[in-house]
Design an enzyme around this catalytic site. Structure first.
Site, PDB file in Angstrom:
ATOM      1  CE  LYS A  96     -21.466  -5.233  47.316  1.00  0.00           C
ATOM      2  NZ  LYS A  96     -21.202  -4.323  46.203  1.00  0.00           N
ATOM      3  CE  LYS A  99     -29.683  -5.293  49.364  1.00  0.00           C
ATOM      4  NZ  LYS A  99     -28.571  -4.368  49.099  1.00  0.00           N
ATOM      5  CE  LYS A 141     -27.250  -4.821  41.312  1.00  0.00           C
ATOM      6  NZ  LYS A 141     -27.623  -3.601  40.671  1.00  0.00           N
TER       7      LYS A 141
END
Ligand code: TYM
Length: 342
Positions: free
Chosen positions: A118, A201, A204
């Protein structure tokens, strides 16, 4: 026989940081419902405090928290049998999270691959909360002394950290206070992959909407996304081993299996030799049959947001009844004076 030190209790959470995907449904929600229906004590949480570790527009955050709660209920969570609430309404989470910040080591946190992914090259500029994320996650679980945590495969490392925190707390204070939780990562779809790239993966936060199925997608959109999903030109083999180097094909087989409640082995037997021209429409029909009723029910529930807020508030009160005495005992163990009246 004496009672087990830590009775079985399930906790899990989902971030309201965007709309939910098929990955969240198969890797988490669907399995949360199965655990509830097995009669185990189940506590489920929309983790809004985790969501704000990256920027969230306040109105969207409220909307997504309600939509997430609606998805839980539409998928089969019964707020009478399970406890369903949003994290910020139960302050025990952040209180214990702070104590765990003082237990967890910088080195442990620095090794978290989700943080590294991230933060990317921008680690100087991400929030401190993002770095401390896994210790708040450990607090979510341990504020209830939960013993089992159903999650998708991507949460495995965070749960290992939760175990390390529980063990270090117990050792440091010479107590047997926290359970060492068991991750529950099972079924055919513990890692649902992107429809555009079988090595990534489904998420969202992927910029491409074509990469995922959203729980808010209508039947046409679901069918179109599956028809357009990336595949290879080969027919399906008759055994799973031959899917090893075919990530997109393997992903679609796993999705089919999880939706149908079959094993991937069973699906590959049923469709051995089939071309994607046959398999994709069958998968699209199955996905629509399973997901459309959930989407319709979510939309219906979202018509009455006051009722959703009421359910979350009631869940929070029940959650607080369990977590409050546990966190009060933690203060005591750690050596805090608690003499305030009222
Ligand atoms: P989150 O919000 O990213 O995802 C919620 C759940 O969905 C699973 N999941 C998937 N499973 C299979 N395939 C996918 N493509 C996929 N994408 C997501 C996740 O594994 C997760 O189970 N850190 C957690 C939230 C959290 C939590 C907790 C979980 C906070 N506190 C305490 C368990 C216990 C997260 O970001 O999940």
């Amino acid at each position: 026989m004496s009672a087990p030190a830590f009775p079985t209790r399930i906790f899990s959470g989902i971030q309201p940081s965007g709309g939910l995907t098929l990955g969240n449904y198969l890797g988490a929600l669907k399995r949360f419902v199965e655990k509830q229906d097995e009669g185990i004590e189940t506590i489920y949480c929309m983790v809004d405090m985790h969501a704000i570790t990256v920027w969230q527009d306040p109105e969207k955050l409220r909307q997504q928290t309600r939509e997430g709660a609606a998805a839980f209920i539409a998928a089969g969570i019964d707020p009478k049998r399970s406890i369903l609430f949003n994290q910020s309404q139960v302050t025990a989470h952040v209180e214990l999270g702070w104590i765990f910040n003082c237990i967890a080591r910088m080195g442990w946190m620095s090794r978290m691959t989700q943080f590294k992914d991230k933060a990317g090259k921008n680690s100087e500029n991400v929030s401190l909360g993002l770095f401390a994320y896994p210790s708040l996650m450990a607090a979510d679980i341990l504020a209830y002394k939960a013993t089992h945590v159903p999650v998708g495969d991507d949460q495995k490392q965070h749960l290992e950290l939760c175990r390390d925190i529980a063990i270090k707390f117990n050792n440091d204070y010479k107590v047997d206070f926290f359970p060492v939780v068991e991750p529950v990562i099972e079924g055919a779809a513990t890692r649902v992959m992107s429809l555009r790239d079988g090595t990534k993966k489904m998420s969202k936060s992927d910029p491409s909407d074509q990469s995922r199925i959203n729980l808010t997608d209508d039947a046409d959109t679901i069918a179109k996304k599956i028809r357009k999903a990336k595949t290879d030109p080969e027919p399906l083999p008759d055994n799973l081993a031959d899917l090893k180097d075919r990530p997109e094909a393997k992903n679609l087989v796993n999705i089919y299996a999880a939706l149908a409640g079959h094993t991937a082995e069973q699906v590959i037997k049923d469709y051995a030799g089939a071309q994607f021209g046959t398999f994709k429409p069958a998968l699209a029909d199955l996905a629509v049959a399973k997901l459309e009723p959930i989407t319709l029910e979510m939309n219906r529930l979202m018509q009455d947001t006051a009722e959703i807020d009421r359910i979350l508030g009631e869940g929070a009160e029940r959650a607080d009844t369990i977590a409050r005495p546990i966190v009060d005992q933690v203060y005591d163990i750690v050596g805090m004076i608690r003499s305030r009246r009222g």
